[in-house]
Each structure stands twice: as C-alpha cells, then as structure tokens.
Design a protein around this motif. Structure first.
Motif, PDB file in Angstrom:
ATOM      1  N   ILE A 363     -51.632  -7.485  16.422  1.00  0.00           N
ATOM      2  CA  ILE A 363     -50.324  -8.156  16.407  1.00  0.00           C
ATOM      3  C   ILE A 363     -49.222  -7.117  16.600  1.00  0.00           C
ATOM      4  N   ASP A 364     -48.719  -6.539  15.542  1.00  0.00           N
ATOM      5  CA  ASP A 364     -47.546  -5.688  15.720  1.00  0.00           C
ATOM      6  C   ASP A 364     -47.196  -4.938  14.441  1.00  0.00           C
ATOM      7  N   PHE A 365     -47.932  -3.885  14.122  1.00  0.00           N
ATOM      8  CA  PHE A 365     -47.546  -2.975  13.036  1.00  0.00           C
ATOM      9  C   PHE A 365     -47.258  -3.672  11.705  1.00  0.00           C
ATOM     10  N   GLN A 366     -48.051  -4.689  11.371  1.00  0.00           N
ATOM     11  CA  GLN A 366     -47.849  -5.370  10.096  1.00  0.00           C
ATOM     12  C   GLN A 366     -48.358  -4.507   8.938  1.00  0.00           C
ATOM     13  N   ALA A 367     -48.016  -4.926   7.712  1.00  0.00           N
ATOM     14  CA  ALA A 367     -48.456  -4.158   6.542  1.00  0.00           C
ATOM     15  C   ALA A 367     -49.981  -4.087   6.476  1.00  0.00           C
ATOM     16  N   ARG A 368     -50.654  -5.078   7.031  1.00  0.00           N
ATOM     17  CA  ARG A 368     -52.127  -5.037   7.094  1.00  0.00           C
ATOM     18  C   ARG A 368     -52.586  -5.803   8.331  1.00  0.00           C
ATOM     19  N   GLU A 369     -53.378  -5.154   9.131  1.00  0.00           N
ATOM     20  CA  GLU A 369     -53.995  -5.821  10.280  1.00  0.00           C
ATOM     21  C   GLU A 369     -55.391  -5.257  10.465  1.00  0.00           C
ATOM     22  N   LEU A 403     -47.949   6.043   5.450  1.00  0.00           N
ATOM     23  CA  LEU A 403     -48.828   5.253   6.333  1.00  0.00           C
ATOM     24  C   LEU A 403     -50.121   5.966   6.713  1.00  0.00           C
ATOM     25  N   ILE A 404     -50.271   7.200   6.275  1.00  0.00           N
ATOM     26  CA  ILE A 404     -51.468   7.956   6.683  1.00  0.00           C
ATOM     27  C   ILE A 404     -52.769   7.257   6.247  1.00  0.00           C
ATOM     28  N   PRO A 405     -52.832   6.727   5.017  1.00  0.00           N
ATOM     29  CA  PRO A 405     -54.076   6.042   4.628  1.00  0.00           C
ATOM     30  C   PRO A 405     -54.391   4.849   5.542  1.00  0.00           C
ATOM     31  N   MET A 406     -53.344   4.161   6.015  1.00  0.00           N
ATOM     32  CA  MET A 406     -53.566   3.033   6.920  1.00  0.00           C
ATOM     33  C   MET A 406     -54.159   3.519   8.241  1.00  0.00           C
ATOM     34  N   TRP A 407     -53.533   4.539   8.816  1.00  0.00           N
ATOM     35  CA  TRP A 407     -54.029   5.044  10.118  1.00  0.00           C
ATOM     36  C   TRP A 407     -55.410   5.642   9.976  1.00  0.00           C
ATOM     37  N   LYS A 408     -55.628   6.259   8.844  1.00  0.00           N
ATOM     38  CA  LYS A 408     -56.919   6.897   8.621  1.00  0.00           C
ATOM     39  C   LYS A 408     -58.031   5.830   8.555  1.00  0.00           C
ATOM     40  N   GLU A 409     -57.730   4.721   7.908  1.00  0.00           N
ATOM     41  CA  GLU A 409     -58.714   3.626   7.870  1.00  0.00           C
ATOM     42  C   GLU A 409     -59.043   3.161   9.284  1.00  0.00           C
ATOM     43  N   VAL A 410     -58.006   3.065  10.099  1.00  0.00           N
ATOM     44  CA  VAL A 410     -58.222   2.640  11.486  1.00  0.00           C
ATOM     45  C   VAL A 410     -59.073   3.665  12.232  1.00  0.00           C
ATOM     46  N   LEU A 503     -49.749   8.376  -1.968  1.00  0.00           N
ATOM     47  CA  LEU A 503     -51.040   7.727  -1.720  1.00  0.00           C
ATOM     48  C   LEU A 503     -51.063   6.281  -2.208  1.00  0.00           C
ATOM     49  N   ALA A 504     -50.273   5.994  -3.247  1.00  0.00           N
ATOM     50  CA  ALA A 504     -50.280   4.623  -3.770  1.00  0.00           C
ATOM     51  C   ALA A 504     -49.332   3.706  -2.983  1.00  0.00           C
ATOM     52  N   SER A 505     -48.418   4.294  -2.228  1.00  0.00           N
ATOM     53  CA  SER A 505     -47.259   3.516  -1.768  1.00  0.00           C
ATOM     54  C   SER A 505     -47.568   2.403  -0.765  1.00  0.00           C
ATOM     55  N   TRP A 506     -48.512   2.611   0.127  1.00  0.00           N
ATOM     56  CA  TRP A 506     -48.806   1.552   1.112  1.00  0.00           C
ATOM     57  C   TRP A 506     -49.341   0.305   0.386  1.00  0.00           C
ATOM     58  N   HIS A 507     -50.269   0.510  -0.538  1.00  0.00           N
ATOM     59  CA  HIS A 507     -50.827  -0.651  -1.245  1.00  0.00           C
ATOM     60  C   HIS A 507     -49.768  -1.356  -2.080  1.00  0.00           C
ATOM     61  N   ILE A 508     -48.862  -0.564  -2.633  1.00  0.00           N
ATOM     62  CA  ILE A 508     -47.783  -1.170  -3.420  1.00  0.00           C
ATOM     63  C   ILE A 508     -46.936  -2.051  -2.498  1.00  0.00           C
TER      64      ILE A 508
END
Ligand code: BDP
Length: 712
Positions: A363-369, A403-410, A503-508
């Motif tokens: 989609i487009d840079f959502q908090a979770r995709e 956002l690093i944890p998000m990109w890292k998951e990807v 490290l906690a901030s994206w999930h928050i």
C-alpha cells in the motif's frame, strides 16, 4: 547543540582510558590517491582527529618513515604492503588494517575504489568516536548492494512534499539556491553512512525539470555532492519531450521521442559527468505515463535507459502505479494488488540498467504492512526497495518512531522465491537471481531546519537507513546504540535509555494508531497525520479497512476475497490464507473478521483494539519518564527539545486512543471489558464551558474530536 552536526559531532574525548589508548595513534597522514574523493577523506580524517583528540595531523605527500595513517586504493597499496596481498574488497568497500612495516605501524585505510577510501575513513572515525580499540585493525567491509540512495521530494519553489523539517536545502522560488552550504553538509552526512546517490526533486516531477536552463542550475547541486561521492539523480516527467520541447507526442515508441531522450541525456552528461540517472513516477496519482499511448512501463523505462546507458546512468522506475479511482463498493477492488498485477507480467522486459523501485509494502508506508509480494515476484528484473525515512504515516517527526526494526523485518522476511531461503535482503543484493543491480532507496526529505529532520531523535532513521543499506545484517539494537553514542556520547545510561526508547517506539506508535495490520487509521486524503477512521473509507484511494458494525478487515484471501494473497509464493500464501496461521499483527490486512473473533493471543479483536490503544498511550507517556532520567547527562538544548516533543506525543497518543476506541465502541456496540472506552472521568470538554470569544462547532469526522465537538 543544534543537531546540525548530527552523528558527525566528533565530540572531544575525555575518557582517560580511551585517551591513553589513542595516544599511540599516528601523528601523520598520507593519501596515495589524488582523487577529489580521497582528498575529502584525508581532510575528514584530519578534522575528526583534531576535534576528538585535539591533535593536528601532519599531511605529507609520501609514505613517511614513521607511524602514519595511509589512505589509498587496495590496488595501489598492495604493491607497498604485502599484508594486503590476499583478501578481496569489492564494490565501494574498504579495508582497515594495521600494518607493521620497517619498524613503523601504519593504519591503512584502503578502498576498493575512491569512495571506499572515504567510507573507510568515516568508519575509522566512527570507531574512535565510540571509543573502540583501533590499534590492531583488520576489518574488511563490502556494501551489500550497489544502489544506496536517498530521495528528496523537494519542489523547485522550495516546499517539500511530505517534508516536516522546513524548506528545501536545494531550491527556493523556482531556482537552485545561491548558497549550497547545507547541500555540501548533507552529502557529507550521507557519505558517512555509505549512501552514494541522491535524487533531489519530487517524484511528482515538475514538467520543466529537464529544460536547458534548469539543468544548468541543477549541475551546481551535483558539484556540491561530488567531493563526497554522492551522485545526483533527477525525477523526470515522462511527458518531458512535450512539456520541455513542444514535441507533439511523448509516446516512448516514437523515434522522435527516443531521439529527444538521447540528446537530453548527452546534454546532462556534458554538464554533470557523474549523473546517476532518472527516477520515474508515471501513470500514478495523476502523473502522465506510457498508458496514454497504450504502451507499458517497460517501453517507457527502456527508452530512458538506452539514452543513459552509454554514460553509465540508470533508471529507477517506480512500481507505485495504481488506480486511485477504485470503486469502493466493489468487494474485489484492491489497491494492494496493483504493483504485482502491473509489473509481474513485465518481468524480463526491462533493460539491464533499469531498476524497479518497489515500496516495501503493497500500500503506502503504513504503520504495519506485509512485505510487497512483487519483491519476490521478479526473476529477471533489477529491484530496489523503497522505504520512507520521512515519517509521513508514522508521526511526522512529532512522534518518536524508529523505523529500523520495521525495515529489518522486511529485509529478513523470506519470500520463498526459490526452494532455498530468499530473504528480501538477498533479493535486493542480486544474490537470488544473479541481478547486476539492486539496492535500497529511502525517501529522506531533510529540510533547512538546523537538525535536518526536526525531531532530534528522528535522525536515527536516516543513519540507520544508511547502515542497513550497507549491511542489512546489522541489528536494530546495534544501529540504535551506534547512533546514540555518536549523537549523544558514550555515557552508558544515555546509550541504554535512548536505545530502549528507540527500539520500543515503532510498536508504541503502531499500537495507538492502527490495530492488527489495518494500516495507520488516519485521514487518507489529506495530511496523513491525526486519527480519521471514516475518512479512509468510501473513496477511490483504496486504503480501506472495511470496518462496519459487525467486523473489520480487508478480505484478501484467494478463497473469498480479492485474491491478493495468491501473489505470494508458497508457503507464504498458505500462511496468510488460513486464519489459523495468519499472524495477529497482519490479520486485518488479510482477512475480514467479526469483532468477537478470537486472536492467537486469546483476546477478541475488539478487546485488542481497546487494550492496545490504552497500552500504547501509556507507553508513550512512559517515554517521558525514561527521557527525564537523562537530565544533566545530555546537553540542555536537546534535552528540552526532546522533552517537549515527548509530552506532545503523549497527549496526541491520548487523542488517537480516544478517537479510535470511541469510534469502535459506537460502531460495534461492544463495550470495553475494562470499562475505559467512552469514559473520561477527569475530562472537561471545552465546548461545555462558558468561553468568551469562542464558539463550539461540530467536527467531521466526529471521532477526531472528543464528543465530536471543538471550539473555534
Ligand atoms: C504517498 C504520498 C504522496 C507521494 C506518493 C508517492 O502521500 O505525497 O507522492 O506517496 O510515493 O505516500 O509517489
């Protein structure tokens, strides 16, 4: 401390142990490479050592008979130092090695190329700034991928699309700025983390970017980048032959159009010999494209690519192509399908110097995709993944969201594009399908604000982007720690606290803005910032969550939904298709379920929505407590700046929490087990007060204001 120096503060080292250790570092430096970039490296080394160790390096022209820093390419240095004979460094890589030679210790910074010398120098200085031992070095690093670019969505009038940190460092009032000091500083920052390209103008490209007059001005930006090995790229409008030179067509298959692109490329390279290439947004969100003539994206991309080929340029063609006039009443309509539906059939049709630039999610840079299935769907096409450093949907640098944890998951996600593991990072590196080009592009949108990205902690995203592009195996923890040490110093409590907060901030953020993969529940058509549940629905943009009084979620299954899940390879498709195996955090992206559906966690969907929003808002408030432990340990300027932002964030998290909980309470009619949603014992509504000079007004959508009312 304005933040302008970012992670290149080179703060004076006071730690006695470290000072003792660094006392034995050489007093002299020699560069055996005489390129512009190597000379930047030598100057940087002198600057860093001066600033951190209060010592002025003597720069000498020949290898001296004393300990020295020695800069050069691996090829050149090999002939002098036998220790460098065996061992490979490729790409823009480097080798840091302590070499003992004729009774002297040489700290060798050897680059696979000129850029490698510069990157090695920054790496060495970073180690010193982090108080690491550099007395006996033997580190070889090679970047994972050749394309490590940032994009800037800057407009020629000086504004920045989705920029939250002031006006453009490049442009003002239709022209390139007279003073490009910040551009030079930006390139230095980018180079310090290995970024080698920067696309400077908005992907929604102005029609006249390629005019002769404009190119002459743009060449000055490339000049400011050059000492740092950052190559400039430009977003181009596919209709340029028509808009710039009044041709009566921009059909990519028309020979006049092809000739136009090729002579334009020649003109560009006369002005900018190291020009990196074009970024193309076409047939998307109102931009013209090859579809005007019934041509494909491959037809268009290849024409541009052929014009650039002889000069070494590339085309980054964006896969962000979709119809933003979808029919929301159609249960099969699904924007998430678009990139794959359009580009998968074209696999193998793109020239070798075309790279498809694919957003990390569909989609487009959502908090979770989920990870875009297109990343695993191309075997004969170069790919670069696009991520967004500027926090458009993730709090716009008013909320902390690392956002690093998000990109890292990807990057670590295995798309099963082959029987052996195929994590996204290996696909981008070209390892899975032996592609010659590939990489990662981050939309940065820094601005003229002194600290580049507005929130003092947001620069960790730019830093981390560069680090991950260089080495996707780094952990988010390592990156956060490095960044904190370089930005705020080596005090263990500071490092530990800021790292934990990051490290906690994206999930928050995710937990108070968008549940279970439903996306950021924000207004879709406007600024993409505050809560807006209803405004996502009943429009053509397709960022829907389909919440009604019974349930929520997009049914993207093959069995009953839009079929999106079928774009994944097995076993990924099977994992998402089945409710039993679909992870909770993407449930509503993949399935439509009732509010009483039980998650793997054992909670119902509706209770999860309430709980996660209350927990998220509480965790946001806790960030303030954590930060307060650092008073006196970080400088006052940045301490206060961050503190007021965190206080604001905690307040806005409550606004989010209440908007979302109240909307779901009213819509579902199911109460919060814990009795919180809809009850605000201590709240005083402004519209119920007697207010001189203010009038209560109804707010639409109602959930964005408490009680649906505000005062003006
Ligand atoms: C969206 C932004 C829009 C951009 C578009 C793009 O809202 O401003 O133009 O992406 O990536 O996220 O082209």
């Amino acid at each position: 401390e304005t933040g302008e120096a970012a992670w290149l503060r080179y703060a004076p080292i006071k730690d006695p142990h470290a000072l003792k250790q660094y006392a034995s570092l050489p007093q002299t430096a020699v560069s055996l490479d005489h390129s512009l970039i190597a000379s930047s490296a030598e100057k940087e080394l002198t600057r860093g050592i001066q600033s951190m160790l209060a010592r002025t390096l003597r720069e000498v022209p020949k290898l001296p008979n004393e300990n020295a820093f020695v800069l050069g390419t691996v090829t050149d240095l090999r002939s002098r130092f036998s220790e460098l004979q065996s061992g490979q460094v490729t790409g823009d890589g480097f080798w840091l090695k302590t070499v003992h030679h004729r009774g002297h210790a040489y700290t060798v910074i050897a680059g696979a190329d000129e850029s490698g010398i510069l990157y090695g120098t920054f790496a060495l200085l970073s180690r010193v700034a982090q108080l690491q031992d550099v007395s006996n070095l033997d580190d070889r690093e090679t970047p994972a991928e050749p394309i490590r670019w940032v994009d800037q969505w800057d407009n020629l009038n000086g504004s920045i699309e989705r920029g939250y940190a002031g006006r453009s460092i490049f442009f003002d009032n239709g022209h390139v700025r007279a003073d490009l000091t910040r551009v030079n500083e930006y390139a230095r920052l980018l180079a310090s983390v290995g970024i080698n390209g920067c696309n400077v103008n908005n992907v929604n490209a102005a029609p006249d970017v390629l005019s002769d007059a404009s190119l002459k001005e743009l060449a000055r930006i490339a000049d400011a980048f050059r000492p740092w090995g950052v190559r400039m790229a430009l977003s181009v409008n596919i209709a340029s032959p028509q808009t710039v030179d009044k041709l009566d067509t921009f059909d990519p298959l028309d020979p006049r159009v092809q000739a136009w692109w090729s002579s334009k490329a020649d003109e560009i390279y006369r002005l900018i010999p190291d020009f990196a290439g074009f970024t193309v947004k076409a047939d998307s969100e109102g931009q013209l494209g090859p579809s005007s003539y019934g041509r494909t994206p491959a037809d268009a991309a290849n024409v541009l690519a052929r014009a650039l080929k002889a000069h070494g340029g590339v085309v980054l063609y964006r896969a962000f192509v979709y119809n933003h006039h979808l029919d929301w009443r159609d249960p099969k309509a699904d924007r998430a399908r678009a990139a794959y539906d359009i580009f998968h059939p074209l696999d193998g049709k793109f020239d070798d110097n075309v790279v498809l630039q694919i957003k990390h999610g569909p989609i487009d840079f959502q908090a979770r995709e989920p990870v875009s299935p297109l990343l695993g769907g191309l075997e004969h096409t170069n790919e670069a993944m696009e991520v967004q450093i500027t926090q458009e949907y993730t709090g716009q640098q008013r909320h902390l969201c690392f956002l690093i944890p998000m990109w890292k998951e990807v990057l670590d996600f295995d798309l099963h594009a082959k029987p052996a593991p195929t994590p996204v990072k290996d696909i981008l590196a070209g390892k899975v399908f032996q592609r010659p080009l590939g990489g990662i592009v981050g939309v940065a949108n820094v601005g003229l604000d002194a600290n580049w990205l507005e929130h003092p902690l947001a620069m960790a995203n730019l830093y981390g982007f560069g680090r991950l592009a260089w080495d996707p195996d780094l952990s988010p923890q390592t990156i956060a720690e490095e960044w904190t040490r370089l930005t705020f110093g080596n005090d263990p409590l500071v490092v530990q606290t800021i790292t934990a907060m990051q490290l906690a901030s994206w999930h928050i953020y995710e937990s108070y803005t968008g549940p279970l993969g439903a996306g950021t529940m924000t207004d879709i058509i406007g600024v993409h910032y505050g809560p807006g549940i209803e405004s996502s629905e009943r429009n053509g943009w397709g960022q829907w969550h389909r919440a009604d009084h019974d349930g929520i979620g997009m049914d993207r299954t093959v069995a009953t939904g839009t079929g999106y899940i079928g774009q994944y390879h097995e076993p990924v498709a099977a994992m998402y298709e089945s409710l039993a195996s679909c992870p909770d955090n993407l449930l509503l992206f993949m399935h439509h379920v009732s509010y009483t559906y039980k998650l793997h966690s054992g909670k119902t969907v509706i209770q999860h929505i309430y709980d996660s929003h209350y927990e998220g808002a509480e965790a946001a408030a806790h960030l303030i407590t954590q930060w307060k432990t650092l008073q006196g340990r970080v400088d006052d300027e940045r301490y206060k700046d961050v503190l007021q932002r965190l206080i604001y964030q905690a307040g806005h998290a409550i606004v989010w929490r209440d908007a979302i909980c109240e909307w779901f309470l009213k819509t579902s009619g199911i109460p919060d087990e814990k009795g919180r949603a809809g009850h605000h014992p201590n709240r005083i509504e402004a519209e119920l007060m007697e207010l001189d000079g203010y009038t209560p007004v109804e707010i639409s959508p109602w959930e964005t204001a408490s009680g649906g009312k505000a005062v003006t």
